[in-house]
Structures are given as C-alpha cells and as structure tokens.
Motif scaffolding. Structure first.
Motif, PDB file in Angstrom:
ATOM      1  N   GLY A 270       0.841  -1.193   0.000  1.00  0.00           N
ATOM      2  CA  GLY A 270       0.000   0.000   0.000  1.00  0.00           C
ATOM      3  C   GLY A 270       0.870   1.233   0.000  1.00  0.00           C
ATOM      4  N   GLU A 271       0.226   2.367   0.032  1.00  0.00           N
ATOM      5  CA  GLU A 271       0.940   3.646   0.106  1.00  0.00           C
ATOM      6  C   GLU A 271       0.865   4.126   1.550  1.00  0.00           C
ATOM      7  N   ARG A 272       1.998   4.124   2.235  1.00  0.00           N
ATOM      8  CA  ARG A 272       2.041   4.516   3.645  1.00  0.00           C
ATOM      9  C   ARG A 272       2.160   6.029   3.741  1.00  0.00           C
ATOM     10  N   ARG A 273       1.290   6.634   4.557  1.00  0.00           N
ATOM     11  CA  ARG A 273       1.338   8.076   4.804  1.00  0.00           C
ATOM     12  C   ARG A 273       1.308   8.324   6.297  1.00  0.00           C
TER      13      ARG A 273
ATOM     14  N   LEU B 192      -2.743   3.468   2.647  1.00  0.00           N
ATOM     15  CA  LEU B 192      -3.781   3.841   1.693  1.00  0.00           C
ATOM     16  C   LEU B 192      -3.719   2.943   0.469  1.00  0.00           C
ATOM     17  N   GLU B 193      -4.847   2.805  -0.177  1.00  0.00           N
ATOM     18  CA  GLU B 193      -4.905   2.071  -1.439  1.00  0.00           C
ATOM     19  C   GLU B 193      -4.136   2.909  -2.461  1.00  0.00           C
TER      20      GLU B 193
ATOM     21  N   ARG C  23     -12.706   8.308   5.027  1.00  0.00           N
ATOM     22  CA  ARG C  23     -12.304   9.249   3.975  1.00  0.00           C
ATOM     23  C   ARG C  23     -10.985   9.893   4.372  1.00  0.00           C
ATOM     24  N   TRP C  24      -9.925   9.584   3.633  1.00  0.00           N
ATOM     25  CA  TRP C  24      -8.603  10.126   3.922  1.00  0.00           C
ATOM     26  C   TRP C  24      -8.217  11.132   2.853  1.00  0.00           C
ATOM     27  N   HIS C  25      -7.555  12.190   3.285  1.00  0.00           N
ATOM     28  CA  HIS C  25      -7.063  13.242   2.390  1.00  0.00           C
ATOM     29  C   HIS C  25      -5.570  13.406   2.656  1.00  0.00           C
TER      30      HIS C  25
ATOM     31  N   ARG D 157      -9.042   9.647  -0.489  1.00  0.00           N
ATOM     32  CA  ARG D 157      -8.276   8.406  -0.602  1.00  0.00           C
ATOM     33  C   ARG D 157      -8.961   7.357   0.267  1.00  0.00           C
ATOM     34  N   VAL D 158      -8.771   6.108  -0.095  1.00  0.00           N
ATOM     35  CA  VAL D 158      -9.400   4.998   0.614  1.00  0.00           C
ATOM     36  C   VAL D 158      -8.318   4.227   1.362  1.00  0.00           C
ATOM     37  N   PRO D 159      -8.535   3.924   2.651  1.00  0.00           N
ATOM     38  CA  PRO D 159      -7.544   3.116   3.363  1.00  0.00           C
ATOM     39  C   PRO D 159      -7.563   1.688   2.825  1.00  0.00           C
ATOM     40  N   HIS D 160      -6.396   1.077   2.760  1.00  0.00           N
ATOM     41  CA  HIS D 160      -6.316  -0.297   2.270  1.00  0.00           C
ATOM     42  C   HIS D 160      -7.190  -1.214   3.114  1.00  0.00           C
ATOM     43  N   ARG D 161      -7.279  -0.951   4.402  1.00  0.00           N
ATOM     44  CA  ARG D 161      -8.076  -1.773   5.309  1.00  0.00           C
ATOM     45  C   ARG D 161      -9.509  -1.946   4.808  1.00  0.00           C
TER      46      ARG D 161
END
Length: 162
Positions: free
Chosen positions: A60-63, A73-74, A89-91, A113-117
């Motif tokens: 995933g994309e770690r932020r 994040l996905e 909902r992630w920004h 952005r959507v969390p991978h979870r």
C-alpha cells in the motif's frame, strides 16, 4: 517525509535553547493521539517495516498522519468522497501527511483516498466495520428501546403499603 520515531523538534540556538524539552520528557498527548489513530484506522505498519498489509500481503501507500501514526492507503485510488463511508475518507495535504475526514458530510465534488483496510481481501466486513457509526446508532437505539420497555413495565403509582 518523516518516517522516523524521532521527535520533530529542532534545537533552538541562543538563549532559548534551555526551553527545548529533553527527549525523556513524557508527552501526555501520545495516549490520546494513539486512541485517535486507532479510531481513524491509522494502523499501517510503522517504519522501518515495509508498507505491506499484514492481512493480505499487498503493498500500500504509507502516509504519516497528524497523530504521528501511519495509515496504509490504497495506491493511486481517489474516489468521490460521498461514496466512501464516513470515518474512512482520507485526504493528503500538500506536505504529504494524511488526515481523516471524519463523519462530516463531504462537500460536493470532493474526492478522497481509501484506506487499504477498507478494501483488504484478508479481512471480513465485520473486522473492517465500514459503517461503525451505524453500529453505534443501532446500539443506542437498542438501549432506548430497552429503557422504553422497562418504563412500560413499571407501574405509574406504587401500591399503598399501609
């Protein structure tokens, strides 16, 4: 991007250098931040671990979040915010840090952005709890229904005991 556990404090030059807290200073807000991170779903693998989901093995994309934790994040997926359950909902701000939009209704036309979870094939919907606010409302309604039933069973006036 700050993928370390080191404090983001820089030593102050000159006479104010004594005002810099030492590394051993307890940070009382950390417990609150950890709780908020858990509620927000910022449970991505912390550096130096690779940004890979422990449940399905996908990258995933770690932020980094404002609470100092990380969210996975996905990758490269931006979705219209009104299609994503509240709390998921992630920004990402201009500095690269992620923040959760919470339960507030997003403005029209907003993407997030959507969390991978939320999309992880290694988790069930019960584990993900995409509509946890609905669960909270249902629990409250169940409490209200029990109270209402208890009040209906309770006599209006107590019998005269003499």
């Amino acid at each position: 991007m700050g993928d370390t556990h080191e404090p983001d404090l820089f030593p102050l030059p000159g006479p104010d250098s004594h005002r810099q807290p030492s590394a051993e200073t307890p940070r009382v807000w950390e417990g609150v931040d950890r709780g908020q991170a858990a509620r927000d779903g910022a449970d991505g693998p912390e550096p130096p671990a690779r940004p890979v989901c422990p449940n399905c093995g996908l990258a995933g994309e770690r932020r980094r979040t404002y609470t100092g934790r990380h969210v996975l994040l996905e990758p490269l997926l931006a979705v219209p915010a009104h299609l994503v359950p509240g709390g998921h909902r992630w920004h990402v701000d201009s500095g690269g840090q992620a923040w959760n939009g919470g339960l507030d209704e997003p403005p029209p036309g907003t993407t997030c952005r959507v969390p991978h979870r939320l999309t992880c094939p290694g988790l069930t919907l019960d584990e993900i709890e995409p509509w946890r606010w609905v669960v909270a409302v249902r629990e409250e309604n169940a409490r209200r229904a029990r109270r209402q039933a208890d009040e209906a069973d309770c006599p209006v006036a107590l019998p005269d005991a003499g």
